[in-house]
Design a protein around this motif. Structure first.
Motif, PDB file in Angstrom:
ATOM      1  N   ILE A   1      -6.731   5.814  -2.160  1.00 14.19           N
ATOM      2  CA  ILE A   1      -5.819   4.809  -1.601  1.00 14.19           C
ATOM      3  C   ILE A   1      -6.621   4.071  -0.534  1.00 14.19           C
ATOM      4  O   ILE A   1      -6.695   4.516   0.616  1.00 14.19           O
TER       5      ILE A   1
ATOM      6  N   GLU B   1       5.624  -3.809  -2.335  1.00 10.96           N
ATOM      7  CA  GLU B   1       4.992  -3.288  -3.550  1.00 10.96           C
ATOM      8  C   GLU B   1       4.193  -2.015  -3.293  1.00 10.96           C
ATOM      9  O   GLU B   1       3.683  -1.393  -4.231  1.00 10.96           O
TER      10      GLU B   1
ATOM     11  N   SER C   1       4.524   0.143   4.506  1.00 12.83           N
ATOM     12  CA  SER C   1       3.764  -0.527   3.456  1.00 12.83           C
ATOM     13  C   SER C   1       4.486  -1.797   3.026  1.00 12.83           C
ATOM     14  O   SER C   1       5.687  -1.959   3.289  1.00 12.83           O
TER      15      SER C   1
ATOM     16  N   ARG D   1       1.369   3.471  -6.927  1.00 13.42           N
ATOM     17  CA  ARG D   1       1.721   2.825  -5.672  1.00 13.42           C
ATOM     18  C   ARG D   1       2.117   3.876  -4.652  1.00 13.42           C
ATOM     19  O   ARG D   1       2.853   4.814  -4.953  1.00 13.42           O
TER      20      ARG D   1
ATOM     21  N   ASN E   1       3.145   8.410 -10.964  1.00 11.87           N
ATOM     22  CA  ASN E   1       2.614   7.088 -10.606  1.00 11.87           C
ATOM     23  C   ASN E   1       3.330   6.434  -9.425  1.00 11.87           C
ATOM     24  O   ASN E   1       3.346   5.209  -9.306  1.00 11.87           O
ATOM     25  N   GLU E   2       3.928   7.235  -8.561  1.00 11.67           N
ATOM     26  CA  GLU E   2       4.479   6.703  -7.313  1.00 11.67           C
ATOM     27  C   GLU E   2       4.521   7.810  -6.272  1.00 11.67           C
ATOM     28  O   GLU E   2       4.898   8.942  -6.587  1.00 11.67           O
TER      29      GLU E   2
ATOM     30  N   PHE F   1      -5.453   4.362  -7.056  1.00 10.68           N
ATOM     31  CA  PHE F   1      -6.030   4.400  -8.401  1.00 10.68           C
ATOM     32  C   PHE F   1      -7.092   5.484  -8.474  1.00 10.68           C
ATOM     33  O   PHE F   1      -7.403   6.149  -7.467  1.00 10.68           O
TER      34      PHE F   1
ATOM     35  N   ARG G   1      -3.273   3.904 -12.323  1.00  7.27           N
ATOM     36  CA  ARG G   1      -2.916   3.202 -11.092  1.00  7.27           C
ATOM     37  C   ARG G   1      -1.537   3.660 -10.631  1.00  7.27           C
ATOM     38  O   ARG G   1      -0.662   3.939 -11.448  1.00  7.27           O
TER      39      ARG G   1
ATOM     40  N   PHE H   1       1.124   0.417  -1.134  1.00 10.34           N
ATOM     41  CA  PHE H   1      -0.333   0.377  -1.088  1.00 10.34           C
ATOM     42  C   PHE H   1      -0.887   0.696  -2.482  1.00 10.34           C
ATOM     43  O   PHE H   1      -0.328   1.515  -3.212  1.00 10.34           O
ATOM     44  N   ARG H   2      -1.988   0.064  -2.816  1.00  9.79           N
ATOM     45  CA  ARG H   2      -2.612   0.320  -4.110  1.00  9.79           C
ATOM     46  C   ARG H   2      -3.311   1.673  -4.131  1.00  9.79           C
ATOM     47  O   ARG H   2      -4.027   2.021  -3.204  1.00  9.79           O
TER      48      ARG H   2
END
Length: 355
Positions: free
Chosen positions: A174, A202, A199, A222, A149-150, A207, A220, A204-205
């Motif tokens: 993304i 936090e 970026s 990052r 998740n990263e 998912f 989700r 870029f989003r």
């Protein structure tokens, strides 16, 4: 008339949204050449279509006003049947616009093909992506680390993504960097991205944009675009088992091997499904089995770092499904072919040395 007014108001609302009003219009706020090109294509297509939509809406309003019952000065031609000029306009302009859109679509499909490598002075960073239930696993084969998740990568450096799935179909997305591409079990898809700038803190989003079950909303992650020095520092920290020095909220672990990989599957059923199975159980064994099930997560899996990765873990995920399809274990075949290739290279080397 009411429908026409509603259509005009709807188009006005859409136009306001496309200008960035009302929130973070990330699709129009690109941070990389791929997303920027795709955004420009989308806007160009919208502007071309508005060349038909806006005049049509205005003429509908104007005709309704001009030929209203109370306007006694309007021309009344009950025997009118044909106008070559009108036919040329209502057919010619749309045909021209469709032709332009077709040309743009053909050009854009090749220009922004997700499999097409990006032009850059820097060598691409390879990242292997696995859609797991319900999380994203990122393997860095060249660096020998993995994350959950990263994703981190240097700015202005092409990122070559190899994507697959270890359960149902998902879609890797993304929005700030490029379009989505599917992740499918037993298959490998490619996606090439690049970030033009750093970026936000936090990230870029990212998912999954394809519904894949009750835990879908938790898929989700990052994506962090950092400097070359920051990326090297992060890799070194993760390899040394000290990744939390870069991200204090992450969980640091040692090796991502097959045993650890199996533990990353979250849950057996949704909470409601488990409750229904318990209620419908007819025997104590069935009830005990249902009660032992783990529910799907209600929040994303925490960011996790692995200081090392089992070799060819990504390939084994693909081969697991391909071996089932063909009725054979291809994992052993891959190892045999690799050994045979190495032996063949050794023979060629010895031959050249002898000559």
């Amino acid at each position: 008339m009411r429908q026409t007014i509603l259509a005009v108001l709807s188009l006005s609302a859409i136009a306001a949204l496309l200008t960035g009003c009302g929130g973070d219009m990330v699709l129009l706020n690109s941070k990389g050449p791929v997303a920027e090109g795709q955004s420009n294509l989308m806007l160009t297509a919208i502007y071309l279509m508005l060349l038909v939509v806006i005049p049509s809406a205005l003429m509908a309003l104007w005709f309704g006003w001009k030929y209203r019952a109370s306007n006694k000065d309007a021309d009344y031609k009950p025997t009118w049947a044909h106008s070559t000029a009108i036919e040329v306009v209502v057919w010619g302009i749309p045909v021209i616009i469709i032709g332009i859109l077709a040309a743009l679509t053909w050009w854009g499909s090749h220009k922004y093909d997700p499999y097409r490598p990006l032009e850059s002075d820097k060598a691409p960073l390879t990242v292997q992506v696995i859609a797991e239930q319900f999380k994203w696993i990122f393997i860095y084969p060249e660096q020998g680390i993995a994350t959950v998740n990263e994703m981190r990568f240097p700015e202005k450096t092409p990122v070559s993504l190899r994507i697959t799935s270890n359960f149902t179909m998902n879609s890797f997305f993304i929005p700030a960097l490029g379009g989505q591409i599917y992740a499918m079990a037993g298959m490998q898809t490619h996606l090439n991205l690049l970030a033009d700038e750093l970026s936000p803190a936090e990230g870029f989003r990212g998912f999954s944009s394809n519904y894949s079950g009750y835990g879908f909303s938790q898929m989700r992650f990052r994506a962090h675009s950092v400097t070359d020095a920051q990326f090297a520092e992060w890799v070194s920290a993760v390899k040394a088992g000290n990744g939390t020095s870069v991200n204090p909220e992450a969980v640091q672990k040692t090796v991502l091997d097959q045993a650890e990989f199996q533990t990353l599957k979250d849950g057996d059923r949704s909470k409601h499904q488990i409750e229904a199975l318990v209620a419908r159980a007819t025997t104590p064994e069935e009830k005990a089995k249902a009660e032992a099930m783990k529910p799907y997560p209600t929040k994303p899996h925490p960011v996790t770092y692995y200081s090392s990765v089992e070799p060819k873990l990504f390939e084994s995920v693909i081969n697991k499904y391909m071996s089932n399809y063909h009725g054979a274990d291809h994992t052993a075949t891959v190892g045999h072919e690799a050994a045979a290739s190495e032996a063949h290279a050794g023979v060629e080397h010895a031959t050249v040395a002898g000559e």
